[in-house]
Motif scaffolding. Structure first.
Motif, PDB file in Angstrom:
ATOM      1  N   UNK A 101      -9.399   3.606   2.526  1.00 26.72           N
ATOM      2  CA  UNK A 101     -10.060   2.344   2.881  1.00 26.72           C
ATOM      3  C   UNK A 101     -10.075   1.386   1.686  1.00 26.72           C
ATOM      4  N   UNK A 102     -10.231   1.954   0.489  1.00 30.43           N
ATOM      5  CA  UNK A 102     -10.186   1.105  -0.705  1.00 30.43           C
ATOM      6  C   UNK A 102      -8.822   0.433  -0.799  1.00 30.43           C
ATOM      7  N   UNK A 103      -7.773   1.205  -0.566  1.00 32.73           N
ATOM      8  CA  UNK A 103      -6.425   0.634  -0.617  1.00 32.73           C
ATOM      9  C   UNK A 103      -6.268  -0.494   0.415  1.00 32.73           C
ATOM     10  N   UNK A 104      -6.825  -0.262   1.589  1.00 33.11           N
ATOM     11  CA  UNK A 104      -6.704  -1.285   2.637  1.00 33.11           C
ATOM     12  C   UNK A 104      -7.459  -2.558   2.252  1.00 33.11           C
ATOM     13  N   UNK A 105      -8.665  -2.375   1.724  1.00 29.71           N
ATOM     14  CA  UNK A 105      -9.429  -3.558   1.331  1.00 29.71           C
ATOM     15  C   UNK A 105      -8.719  -4.291   0.209  1.00 29.71           C
ATOM     16  N   UNK A 106      -8.080  -3.526  -0.684  1.00 29.40           N
ATOM     17  CA  UNK A 106      -7.346  -4.183  -1.760  1.00 29.40           C
ATOM     18  C   UNK A 106      -6.242  -5.077  -1.209  1.00 29.40           C
ATOM     19  N   UNK A 107      -5.527  -4.570  -0.205  1.00 31.42           N
ATOM     20  CA  UNK A 107      -4.466  -5.372   0.412  1.00 31.42           C
ATOM     21  C   UNK A 107      -5.050  -6.683   0.963  1.00 31.42           C
ATOM     22  N   UNK A 108      -6.203  -6.574   1.610  1.00 26.39           N
ATOM     23  CA  UNK A 108      -6.829  -7.775   2.172  1.00 26.39           C
ATOM     24  C   UNK A 108      -7.298  -8.703   1.060  1.00 26.39           C
ATOM     25  N   UNK A 153       0.886  -1.156   0.000  1.00 27.59           N
ATOM     26  CA  UNK A 153       0.000   0.000   0.000  1.00 27.59           C
ATOM     27  C   UNK A 153       0.928   1.211   0.000  1.00 27.59           C
ATOM     28  N   UNK A 154       0.898   1.972  -1.098  1.00 29.90           N
ATOM     29  CA  UNK A 154       1.848   3.069  -1.253  1.00 29.90           C
ATOM     30  C   UNK A 154       1.352   4.332  -0.569  1.00 29.90           C
ATOM     31  N   UNK A 155       2.320   5.186  -0.238  1.00 28.23           N
ATOM     32  CA  UNK A 155       1.972   6.431   0.453  1.00 28.23           C
ATOM     33  C   UNK A 155       1.063   7.294  -0.420  1.00 28.23           C
ATOM     34  N   UNK A 156       1.387   7.392  -1.709  1.00 31.19           N
ATOM     35  CA  UNK A 156       0.492   8.097  -2.620  1.00 31.19           C
ATOM     36  C   UNK A 156      -0.353   7.058  -3.343  1.00 31.19           C
ATOM     37  N   UNK A 157      -1.651   7.260  -3.273  1.00 28.46           N
ATOM     38  CA  UNK A 157      -2.570   6.226  -3.708  1.00 28.46           C
ATOM     39  C   UNK A 157      -2.307   5.733  -5.123  1.00 28.46           C
ATOM     40  N   UNK A 158      -2.456   4.457  -5.309  1.00 23.32           N
ATOM     41  CA  UNK A 158      -2.338   3.844  -6.626  1.00 23.32           C
ATOM     42  C   UNK A 158      -3.735   3.418  -7.050  1.00 23.32           C
ATOM     43  N   UNK A 159      -4.540   4.399  -7.426  1.00 20.01           N
ATOM     44  CA  UNK A 159      -5.926   4.105  -7.766  1.00 20.01           C
ATOM     45  C   UNK A 159      -6.265   4.722  -9.109  1.00 20.01           C
ATOM     46  N   UNK A 160      -7.348   4.232  -9.700  1.00 14.79           N
ATOM     47  CA  UNK A 160      -7.808   4.746 -10.989  1.00 14.79           C
ATOM     48  C   UNK A 160      -9.119   5.499 -10.778  1.00 14.79           C
ATOM     49  N   UNK A 161      -9.059   6.799 -10.978  1.00 10.46           N
ATOM     50  CA  UNK A 161     -10.209   7.655 -10.716  1.00 10.46           C
ATOM     51  C   UNK A 161     -11.447   7.235 -11.496  1.00 10.46           C
ATOM     52  N   UNK A 162     -11.247   6.832 -12.748  1.00 16.36           N
ATOM     53  CA  UNK A 162     -12.399   6.587 -13.609  1.00 16.36           C
ATOM     54  C   UNK A 162     -12.938   5.168 -13.466  1.00 16.36           C
ATOM     55  N   UNK A 163     -12.312   4.367 -12.630  1.00 12.66           N
ATOM     56  CA  UNK A 163     -12.813   3.003 -12.433  1.00 12.66           C
ATOM     57  C   UNK A 163     -13.559   2.921 -11.100  1.00 12.66           C
ATOM     58  N   UNK A 164     -14.401   1.897 -10.994  1.00 10.92           N
ATOM     59  CA  UNK A 164     -15.148   1.739  -9.750  1.00 10.92           C
ATOM     60  C   UNK A 164     -14.248   1.139  -8.671  1.00 10.92           C
ATOM     61  N   UNK A 165     -14.733   1.210  -7.467  1.00 12.20           N
ATOM     62  CA  UNK A 165     -14.009   0.636  -6.340  1.00 12.20           C
ATOM     63  C   UNK A 165     -13.734  -0.848  -6.598  1.00 12.20           C
ATOM     64  N   UNK A 166     -14.760  -1.566  -7.056  1.00 12.52           N
ATOM     65  CA  UNK A 166     -14.592  -3.005  -7.301  1.00 12.52           C
ATOM     66  C   UNK A 166     -13.527  -3.256  -8.357  1.00 12.52           C
TER      67      UNK A 166
END
Ligand SMILES: Nc1ncnc2c1ncn2[C@@H]1O[C@H](COP(=O)(O)OP(=O)(O)OP(=O)(O)O)[C@@H](O)[C@H]1O
Ligand SMILES: [Mg+2]
Lengths: 503, 316
Positions: free
Chosen positions: A146-153, A83-96
Motif C-alpha cells: 500500500x505504501x508503494x501504491x500511495x507513493x505512485x499516487x 512500482x516494482x515487483x520487489x519493493x523499493x523501500x527503505x526499512x529504516x525510514x518512515x512511511x512518509x
C-alpha cells in the motif's frame, strides 16, 4: 494515438532471451494489462521502460519522439513512475520519508507534516490504509504494498507502471486498486500493469498483451476477448479449476492454544487464538491482511515471540522454540521470499541447502559436498520446474515466480509432517498456482498437515478443509468450504476492516 | 579537586576531543552514504602536517585549515574512486590508505621544514582560546564551552549542522536512502555513486580539519605520533554513536576526558607504569560505549546503514 510506443524491444541475459522483439503501444486514458507465465519477460520489459535495464535492441518512443532511457532518472524525467515487483523501500525510514523521496520539491528542509497530511488524504480517498509515521520494518508485506501504491499516487507521474501490485492485496484492496486505476485513466494517465489474475484483467483493463517466452503473442481489446482464450494463449493449454480434497484426516499434529502476541509496533496482534491442525488436513487462515496472520505464522515458526499461550507439535511443546529447532520439524514458506525465504546473491544450489541438515544432503559434514548439493538441486529444480535450470545462477536472477517455485520445492522436499505456508502462490502464474494447489493436496493425501495463510480467499476455498478468519487478532469465524455459502462468507468478511495502526 | 580544576580539565578534554569529533562527523557522513572509510588515521595525519607546513610558510591559519581539508579530501577522493567508482574492497583500500597516508605524512614532515629539513620541533603561529563575552560567564559550562579556540567553535557548528542536515533536510534523506537501499534510491532517481563519492570526499575533508586542529591548536607542532590512533577511535565512535552526530560528540569528549585524566595521573605520579596509563583512554572509551550502546539497543533499533560497505552497480 499512443503516448508510449515500445518497438522491437529485445533483451538477453547471457544465453536467456528475456524479451524478443516486443512491441507494445500504451494509450493515454487506458489501462493496459500485461500478462504472461513466470519468466515470460514482463518485469524485464518494465525494467527497460523504467531505465533499470538496458535493452539490446529496440526503441522506445514517447509522445512521438525517440526517448533515450538510460537510467531511472531519464525515465522519471519522461514522466514515468514505476512500482516494482520487489519493493523499493527503505526499512529504516518512515512511511512518509519513503513516499516523499524523489518528489520533495525545491525546499531544502523537509516539510514532513505536509507530507503526512497529503498521505492521510490520499489514503482516505483511495481506501489504502497506512500510518505515515510507521517505519517500513514494522509493516506487513501488504501494508508495504500500500505504501508503494500511495507513493505512485503521490508522485503524480503521467505514465504509471505497476508490476504485480495486487499479488499481496486482499480482495477489497484489489477492488479499490481497480477503482484507482480506472479513475487515473479517466484523468488521462497512461497505465501499464502486470498481473496473474485473469479476473483483474477483465475488470480493470482496456487492452491486454500476453507475453510468452519473451515474445508478444497477442494484444487485444479486453472487451473483445474471453479469459479462457487468454489463459490458453499464456500457458498453451487449459488449466483445470477444481481439485478433489476429500480424504480421511489423521490425529492432531499442530495444536495452538490461547496464543497471544504483540506485533512489531508493540500493539496486540493475536488475542487468545486456539485451533488444531490434523494430519492430512489443510487449514486455511484468511481475513484481511494485517489482522495477525503474519504474526501467527512467525510465532509457529519461531521467528517471533508469543506473550502467552502454547504451540504443540505432536504433543511436544514448541512454544517460542528456536528457529533452528523449528527448521528440523516443519517446512516454512514465508511470505517475503527474497527476505526470509531465499538469499538473493547465493546460487540456487546453495539456496536449496539452507534449511536441511539431513544426512547425505551435502551440508551435514564440515566440508560442503558441492557435487551432492548440485545434484540434489538439479533434481529439485527439475521437479518443481524452476526456470532457468542452472543451479549455479544466483537466486536474484530468477523471475519472481521462479524464486517462489524454488522456495516451495525446497521446503516441500524437506519431507516434514507439517508445512506452514504464507501466501504460497503470491506471484505465481495460473498454471503454477494450480501446480502448487495440486501439490499441497497431494501432500495432504500423504497425511502431511498444512497451514496456509493467504489473503486470497478463492485459493483457500479451493484447497482447504477448514478456514479460520482472523480479525483484529481473534478468530472471527470458521468456514467450511463445502457447506458455507458465499453470502455467509461475505457477512463474515463484511464490516471487517484492518486496524490501520495494527498493520 | 576543586571546581576550577575540574572545569579546566573538562575544557581541555573538549579541545582534545575536537579532532576526533570532526573526523567522526566526516565518517558518519561517509558511512551513512554506504561507504566505509577506514583511512581516517592517515587522512588526519595528512591534514595535520599540511596545515602545519602551510602556516609555517604563510603564517595564515585560515589557509592552513583550508589546505588541510583539500589535502585530506584528495586522499579521500582516491578512496572514493577506487571503492565507489571502481567497486574495490573498501576495507582493504582503507587500510592501504592508512599506512600510505601515515608514511606520506611522515615523509612530508621530514622534508617540508626549513631548507628541506624536518618540521619536527619547529614552531609557528597557532590558534589560542578566544573567550566569548557573556556566554563564557555562564557558571561552569561557560568556561568549558566558550573559552576555546575558533576551530572548537566551528566544530559545534559542524555537529549541529550535520545533525540537522541528516535528519531534517531533503539531501539528508537522500544520504540515508543511498546507504540503506541504493537500488531503491537509484530507482527513485538518485545518482547513488555520484553522491557516495561526494560524501567520501567530504568525510576526508573533515578528517583533515580534525588533523589540523591537532597541529595548529591542541598541541601545536608536528610529530609522527601526533594523531596517535585518534582516527581509529573516530571509527569506533561512529559505530557506538549509532551513526548519530550528537551522540558522537559525547563519545569524543569522553575519550578526551580520559586522555587528559591519564596525563594528569602520569604527572602526579602513580603506581602504574605510564605506558599502561596511556592505554587507558582507548580502553575506557570503548568499555563505556559498549555498555551504553548495549543498554540502548535493547530499547531502540539502532543499526548500521543496511548497504554499508557494498559497492552499487545497477544490473545491465
Ligand atoms: N538480472 C538478470 N540476470 C539474468 N537473468 C535474468 C535477470 N533478470 C531476469 N532474468 C531472466 O529473464 C527471464 C524473464 O524474467 P522476468 O523477471 O522478466 O519474468 P516475469 O515475466 O516478470 O516473471 P514473474 O511472473 O515470475 O515475475 C527469466 O528467465 C529470468 O530468469
Ligand atoms: Mg516479474
Amino acid at each position: 494515438m499512443p503516448l508510449v510506443r515500445m518497438k522491437g524491444i529485445t533483451k538477453h541475459f547471457g544465453g536467456i532471451v528475456a524479451n524478443k522483439d516486443i512491441s507494445v503501444d500504451l494509450i493515454p486514458g487506458e489501462v493496459h494489462a500485461l500478462l504472461g507465465e513466470n519468466g515470460a519477460g514482463k518485469s524485464t520489459l518494465i525494467s527497460i521502460l523504467s531505465g533499470m535495464c538496458h535493452p539490446d535492441g529496440g526503441e522506445i518512443h514517447i509522445d512521438g519522439e525517440v526517448a533515450r532511457i538510460h537510467s531511472p532518472q531519464d525515465a522519471i524525467a519522461r514522466g514515468i513512475g514505476t512500482l516494482y515487483q520487489h519493493f523499493m523501500l527503505w526499512e529504516s525510514l518512515t512511511v512518509a520519508e519513503n513516499i516523499v523521496l524523489g518528489s520533495e520539491g525545491h525546499a531544502v528542509v523537509l516539510r514532513l507534516q505536509e507530507v503526512v497530511d497529503r498521505i492521510n488524504h490520499l489514503s482516505r480517498n483511495y481506501g489504502l490504509n497506512v500510518d505515515p509515521n510507521a517505519y517500513i520494518w514494522q509493516l506487513t508485506v501488504g501494508a508495504q504494498q500500500r505504501v508503494e501504491l500511495i507513493r505512485i499516487l503521490f508522485h503524480q507521474a503521467d505514465i504509471i507502471i505497476l508490476d504485480e501490485p495486487t499479488a499481496v492485496l486482499g480482495p477489497q484492496e484489489v477492488g479499490s486498486l481497480g477503482e484507482i486505476l480506472k479513475s487515473l485513466a479517466a484523468e488521462g494517465k497512461t497505465i501499464l500493469f502486470v498481473t496473474h489474475k485473469l479476473d483483474e484483467v477483465m475488470r480493470f483493463s482496456h487492452q491486454v498483451t500476453v507475453l510468452r517466452d519473451g515474445r508478444n503473442v497477442g494484444t487485444f481489446r479486453t472487451d473483445q476477448v474471453k479469459p479462457e482464450q487468454i489463459a490458453i494463449l499464456m500457458v498453451g493449454h487449459q488449466v483445470p479449476s477444481a481439485i478433489n480434497t476429500t480424504h480421511p484426516l489423521g490425529p492432531t499434529v499442530l495444536e495452538v492454544s490461547t496464543l497471544s502476541a504483540l506485533n512489531a509496533r508493540g500493539l496486540p496482534a493475536l488475542k487468545q487464538v486456539s485451533f488444531t491442525v490434523r494430519a492430512g488436513e489443510i487449514l486455511g487462515v484468511g481475513g484481511v491482511e494485517g489482522n495477525g496472520q503474519e504474526e501467527l505464522a512467525s510465532i509457529i515458526t519461531g521467528l517471533w515471540k508469543s506473550q502467552s499461550g502454547t504451540v504443540t507439535l505432536n504433543g511436544v511443546d514448541i512454544t517460542n522454540a528456536s528457529p533452528s529447532f523449528i527448521a528440523r520439524v516443519m517446512g516454512y514458506i514465508p511470505s517475503d521470499r527474497v527476505g526470509t525465504g531465499l538469499i538473493p546473491r547465493l546460487s540456487l544450489a546453495l539456496n536449496t541447502t539452507l534449511r536441511s541438515q539431513a544426512r547425505r544432503s551435502g551440508v551435514d559434514r564440515w566440508l560442503l559436498d558441492l557435487k551432492a548439493i548440485r545434484r540434489r538441486a538439479q533434481d529439485l529444480i527439475a521437479t518443481y520446474r524452476v526456470h532457468p535450470s542452472d543451479p549455479d545462477l544466483p537466486a536474484h536472477q530468477l523471475s519472481g515466480g521462479n524464486q517462489q517455485r524454488l522456495l516451495i520445492g525446497r521446503e516441500v522436499s524437506l519431507d516434514r509432517r507439517l508445512i506452514i505456508a504464507a501466501q504460497p502462490t503470491r506471484g505465481l502464474d495460473i498454471d503454477a498456482t494450480y501446480q502448487v494447489h495440486q501439490l499441497f493436496v497431494d501432500l495432504s493425501f500423504k497425511q502431511v498437515a498444512i497451514l496456509v495463510v493467504s489473503t486470497d480467499l478463492e485459493e483457500l476455498l479451493k484447497i482447504c478443509h477448514r478456514i479460520l478468519i482472523l480479525s483484529r487478532g481473534e478468530i472471527a469465524g470458521t468456514i467450511d468450504p463445502d457447506t458455507t455459502d458465499r453470502t455467509a462468507i461475505g457477512l463474515l468478511l463484511a464490516g471487517q476492516k484492518g486496524d490501520p495502526r495494527a498493520v | 579537586m576543586d571546581v576550577a580544576i575540574l572545569t579546566s580539565l573538562v575544557a581541555v578534554a573538549l579541545s582534545s576531543g575536537t579532532s576526533i569529533i570532526l573526523a567522526t562527523i566526516g565518517e558518519i557522513l561517509t558511512e551513512r552514504s554506504g561507504v566505509v572509510n577506514l583511512g581516517l588515521e592517515g587522512m588526519m595525519a595528512i591534514g595535520a602536517v599540511t596545515a602545519f607546513a602551510v602556516v609555517y610558510y604563510t603564517d595564515s591559519l585560515a589557509l592552513g585549515l583550508l589546505v588541510s581539508m583539500i589535502a585530506a579530501g584528495l586522499v579521500a577522493a582516491v578512496h572514493g574512486f577506487l571503492c565507489v567508482v571502481a567497486g574495490q574492497n573498501q576495507t582493504l583500500i582503507g587500510i592501504i590508505i592508512v599506512t600510505t597516508g601515515l608514511a606520506l605524512a611522515e615523509f612530508l614532515g621530514q622534508r617540508l621544514g626549513p631548507s628541506n629539513s624536518a618540521l619536527i620541533g619547529v614552531t609557528t603561529a597557532h590558534f589560542s582560546p578566544v573567550e566569548i563575552p557573556v556566554l563564557s560567564a555562564i557558571p561552569f559550562l561557560g568556561k568549558i564551552l566558550f573559552n576555546q579556540d575558533p576551530v572548537v567553535y566551528a566544530m559545534y557548528g559542524v555537529v549541529v549542522l550535520t545533525w540537522f542536515y541528516i535528519s531534517k533536510t531533503k539531501y539528508g534523506l537522500h544520504l540515508r536512502a543511498i546507504g540503506e537501499n541504493p537500488r531503491a534510491a537509484d530507482a527513485m532517481g538518485l545518482r547513488v555513486n555520484r553522491l557516495r563519492f561526494v560524501y567520501t570526499v567530504l568525510g576526508g575533508c573533515l578528517a583533515g580539519l580534525g588533523g589540523a586542529h591537532l597541529s595548529l591548536a591542541f598541541s601545536p607542532g608536528w610529530s609522527n605520533t601526533l594523531v596517535g590512533g585518534r582516527g581509529w577511535i573516530a571509527i569506533a565512535l561512529v559505530i557506538f554513536s549509532g551513526w548519530n552526530p550528537v551522540r558522537a560528540l559525547f563519545g569524543a569528549i569522553l575519550f578526551g576526558g580520559f586522555s587528559i585524566l591519564q596525563f594528569h595521573l602520569q604527572i602526579l605520579g602513580s603506581a602504574f607504569p605510564p605506558e599502561f596509563l596511556a592505554m587507558l583512554p582507548y580502553l575506557l572509551t570503548i568499555v563505556v560505549l559498549v555498555v551504553v550502546t548495549r543498554w540502548e539497543s535493547l530499547s531502540k533499533r539502532v543499526g548500521a546503514p543496511a548497504a554499508l560497505g557494498e559497492a552499487y552497480v545497477r544490473e545491465k
